[in-house]
Design a protein around this motif. Structure first.
Motif, PDB file in Angstrom:
ATOM      1  N   LYS A 186       2.684   1.446  -3.424  1.00 56.72           N
ATOM      2  CA  LYS A 186       1.889   1.926  -4.475  1.00 56.72           C
ATOM      3  C   LYS A 186       1.600   3.439  -4.313  1.00 56.72           C
ATOM      4  N   LYS A 187       1.280   4.044  -3.208  1.00 63.24           N
ATOM      5  CA  LYS A 187       1.137   5.644  -3.068  1.00 63.24           C
ATOM      6  C   LYS A 187       2.242   6.071  -3.448  1.00 63.24           C
TER       7      LYS A 187
ATOM      8  N   THR B 264      -6.796   4.832 -16.767  1.00 59.55           N
ATOM      9  CA  THR B 264      -6.136   5.317 -15.475  1.00 59.55           C
ATOM     10  C   THR B 264      -5.243   6.638 -15.503  1.00 59.55           C
TER      11      THR B 264
ATOM     12  N   GLU C 122      -9.965  -0.597 -17.593  1.00 57.00           N
ATOM     13  CA  GLU C 122      -9.126   0.124 -16.536  1.00 57.00           C
ATOM     14  C   GLU C 122      -8.119   0.659 -16.696  1.00 57.00           C
TER      15      GLU C 122
ATOM     16  N   ASP D  11      -6.448  -2.757  -6.942  1.00 57.48           N
ATOM     17  CA  ASP D  11      -7.407  -1.599  -7.171  1.00 57.48           C
ATOM     18  C   ASP D  11      -8.622  -2.140  -8.031  1.00 57.48           C
TER      19      ASP D  11
ATOM     20  N   LYS E 113      -2.976   7.061 -13.229  1.00 57.54           N
ATOM     21  CA  LYS E 113      -1.645   6.970 -12.499  1.00 57.54           C
ATOM     22  C   LYS E 113      -0.528   6.754 -13.500  1.00 57.54           C
TER      23      LYS E 113
ATOM     24  N   ILE F 109      -1.220   2.105 -10.098  1.00 55.34           N
ATOM     25  CA  ILE F 109      -2.407   1.163  -9.699  1.00 55.34           C
ATOM     26  C   ILE F 109      -2.204  -0.328  -9.960  1.00 55.34           C
TER      27      ILE F 109
ATOM     28  N   ALA G 216       0.769  -1.043  -0.042  1.00 49.99           N
ATOM     29  CA  ALA G 216      -0.126  -0.102   0.111  1.00 49.99           C
ATOM     30  C   ALA G 216       0.861   1.282  -0.123  1.00 49.99           C
TER      31      ALA G 216
END
Ligand code: 13P
Length: 308
Positions: free
Chosen positions: A16-17, A53, A49, A38, A55, A22, A13
């Motif tokens: 990923k941030k 995205t 998706e 996600d 991201k 994603i 997590a």
């Protein structure tokens, strides 16, 4: 796992941030990967998706052709896979030269490829499709056109029957995982669970024998949707067993019986939480389809996305 984190889930997590990433997971991934993703879905949903995205990084937990599709649709993003060896035996059953050879013999013919194909095969094809839209894609092509459908023979057989298409040649590829699902096992399970609904993926090798018995023939995402709407409490599921995690999580009150517990795709299961964390940490392993190839392979995918 890095010692600064409480759990591998925490580590994923945080990374990923930090990476503005994603995580996309196919329905056949291991449960813990599905739980941190996600989006979990079928080939079509994941391609959609990926295409939308915002991201910077897409970590594709699936098999190689799926990451290639994401790279084709998002040439400016970094597309990563946790394990570069996670391939697809079905996709490997057709080569670009096979398509070129067919086209030489059938210059007015149309080639429809299942999404389970390499970028270099897609680049030679006219339309792409997934298991959830193959029928629609084939139905959209003028009936006087001769079609070659590659590489999955069983999906092709199903589509040919549903559309009533005569001039449709089928490549004889198959998914080695779905051929493990046998009709005699299905017959036995149906006798043991007479109230269970029987849902079947069109890649199943026993499709020709058991199609008439299925309550529905569906893509993995189609199965998820169907179970959600059905009043039945028990289901026999004929596809790769990874889907059972998602079904059971969405519907803990219902019972899901795998048509074959042996139907496990070893490529899909090559990804794990540790490899996913390292993918995010080290931005590895990148799947990048070269521009000239991606531009050609994008056309059949975009034609599909315009139809569905
Ligand atoms: P869907 O993702 O379209 O259900 O198909 C599964 C698959 O082909 C994975 O190989």
């Amino acid at each position: 796992m890095n010692k600064f984190y409480n759990s591998i889930q925490d580590e994923i997590a945080t990374l990923k941030k930090n990476r503005n990433a994603i995580i996309l997971a196919h329905n056949y991934q291991m449960g813990d990967i599905q739980d941190v993703a996600d989006f979990t879905g079928d080939s079509l949903r994941l391609a959609q998706e990926a295409a939308k995205t915002t991201k910077d990084v897409i970590v594709f937990c699936g098999v190689h052709f799926m990451a290639e599709t994401a790279s084709i649709l998002c040439p400016d993003k970094k597309v990563l896979v946790p394990d570069l060896e996670a391939g697809c035996s079905l996709a490997d059953m057709i080569r670009p030269e096979d398509i070129r050879e067919w086209k030489q013999k059938h210059p007015a013919g149309v080639v429809v490829c299942y999404i389970n194909t390499s970028a270099s095969v897609k680049a030679e094809c006219d339309y792409c499709c997934t298991s959830s839209n193959a029928e629609k894609v084939v139905a959209s092509i003028s009936p006087d056109k001769e079609i070659l459908f590659v590489p999955d023979f069983f999906l092709g057989t199903y589509v040919k029957q549903k559309t009533g298409r005569e001039k449709m040649e089928l490549w004889r590829g198959y998914c080695p995982t779905h051929v493990l699902i046998q009709s005699h096992e299905i017959d036995k399970l149906r006798a043991e669970h007479p109230k269970a609904e029987f849902l079947m993926h069109p890649e199943c090798g026993c499709l020709t024998k058991s199609m008439h018995l299925a309550d529905r023939i569906l893509s993995t995402e189609g199965m998820v949707r169907y179970v959600h709407e059905s009043a039945a409490q028990e289901f026999i599921i004929a596809t790769e067993t990874g889907i059972l995690h998602r079904l059971q999580k969405d519907h803990p009150e219902k019972t899901f019986i795998p048509a074959s517990p042996q139907a496990v795709c070893s490529f899909m299961k090559m990804n794990d939480m540790e490899k996913l964390a390292r993918a995010l940490e080290n931005l590895q392993y990148e799947v990048k389809v070269p521009k000239e190839l991606a531009d050609r392979a994008r056309l059949p995918i975009e034609r599909m996305l315009a139809i569905v």
